[in-house]
Design an enzyme around this catalytic site. Structure first.
Site, PDB file in Angstrom:
ATOM      1  N   TYR A  24      -7.888  68.778  46.325  1.00 52.32           N
ATOM      2  CA  TYR A  24      -7.887  70.064  45.616  1.00 52.32           C
ATOM      3  C   TYR A  24      -9.104  70.118  44.689  1.00 52.32           C
ATOM      4  CZ  TYR A  24      -3.117  70.163  47.308  1.00 52.32           C
ATOM      5  OH  TYR A  24      -2.021  70.135  48.123  1.00 52.32           O
ATOM      6  N   ASN A  46      -0.543  80.894  50.192  1.00 49.72           N
ATOM      7  CA  ASN A  46      -1.293  81.107  51.412  1.00 49.72           C
ATOM      8  C   ASN A  46      -0.438  81.721  52.520  1.00 49.72           C
ATOM      9  OD1 ASN A  46      -2.740  80.905  53.742  1.00 49.72           O
ATOM     10  ND2 ASN A  46      -2.463  78.715  53.917  1.00 49.72           N
ATOM     11  N   CYS A  54      -4.168  73.825  55.841  1.00 48.73           N
ATOM     12  CA  CYS A  54      -3.886  73.447  54.457  1.00 48.73           C
ATOM     13  C   CYS A  54      -3.237  72.072  54.369  1.00 48.73           C
ATOM     14  CB  CYS A  54      -3.007  74.500  53.792  1.00 48.73           C
ATOM     15  SG  CYS A  54      -1.826  75.260  54.888  1.00 48.73           S
ATOM     16  N   HIS A  55      -2.760  71.554  55.490  1.00 48.54           N
ATOM     17  CA  HIS A  55      -2.128  70.235  55.458  1.00 48.54           C
ATOM     18  C   HIS A  55      -3.186  69.138  55.303  1.00 48.54           C
ATOM     19  CE1 HIS A  55      -3.073  71.166  59.666  1.00 48.54           C
ATOM     20  NE2 HIS A  55      -3.345  69.886  59.768  1.00 48.54           N
ATOM     21  N   GLU A  83      -3.251  64.143  63.896  1.00 49.04           N
ATOM     22  CA  GLU A  83      -4.698  64.360  63.951  1.00 49.04           C
ATOM     23  C   GLU A  83      -5.465  63.051  63.818  1.00 49.04           C
ATOM     24  OE1 GLU A  83      -5.700  67.258  61.082  1.00 49.04           O
ATOM     25  OE2 GLU A  83      -4.769  68.890  62.194  1.00 49.04           O
TER      26      GLU A  83
END
Length: 104
Positions: A24, A46, A54-55, A83
């Site tokens: 952040y 969001n 956003c993860h 991922e």
DNA sequence: AGCGTGACGAACT
DNA sequence: TAGTTCGCCACGC
């Protein structure tokens, strides 16, 4: 209607490549602000949850942080691992290595 | 205009 | 090293 600030946050998040994460604070710094708290609020509100990765945004100490989309932090961790990002006990493994440094 | 809130961060104990 | 406290900025009431 979202404010320009929010848009910028989402845009910055969209720049994060797959398999990487950012913080952040980095986002705030990328926007030339210190509003890391506001960044969190921005993502919390969001409306593009699945649209924006956003993860991939985590805390500076390596913890995953939170997630307001479906599934919460559990889902967030799952997505990250899918991922290629190892998540151990709600924290990022080799955090510094996975950290994506935003550039102006 | 002021107060409280929030997906945080850094300092302090 | 871990837990707590204060500070931070944008947003909603």
């Amino acid at each position: 209607m979202a404010s320009e600030f929010q848009k910028r946050v989402w845009e910055a998040v969209s720049l994060i490549p797959r398999g990487k994460v950012t913080t952040y604070k980095e986002i705030a710094r990328f926007l030339n602000m210190k509003a890391y708290r506001a960044v969190g609020v921005a993502l919390a509100k969001n409306p593009y949850a699945p649209k924006v990765p956003c993860h991939r945004v985590v805390k500076s100490n390596g913890e995953i942080g939170n997630y307001s989309a479906e599934g919460g932090v559990q889902k967030k961790a799952e997505l990250l691992q899918k991922e290629g990002v190892e998540v151990k006990e709600g924290k990022i493994a080799y955090f510094e290595k996975r950290l994506y440094k935003l550039k102006e």
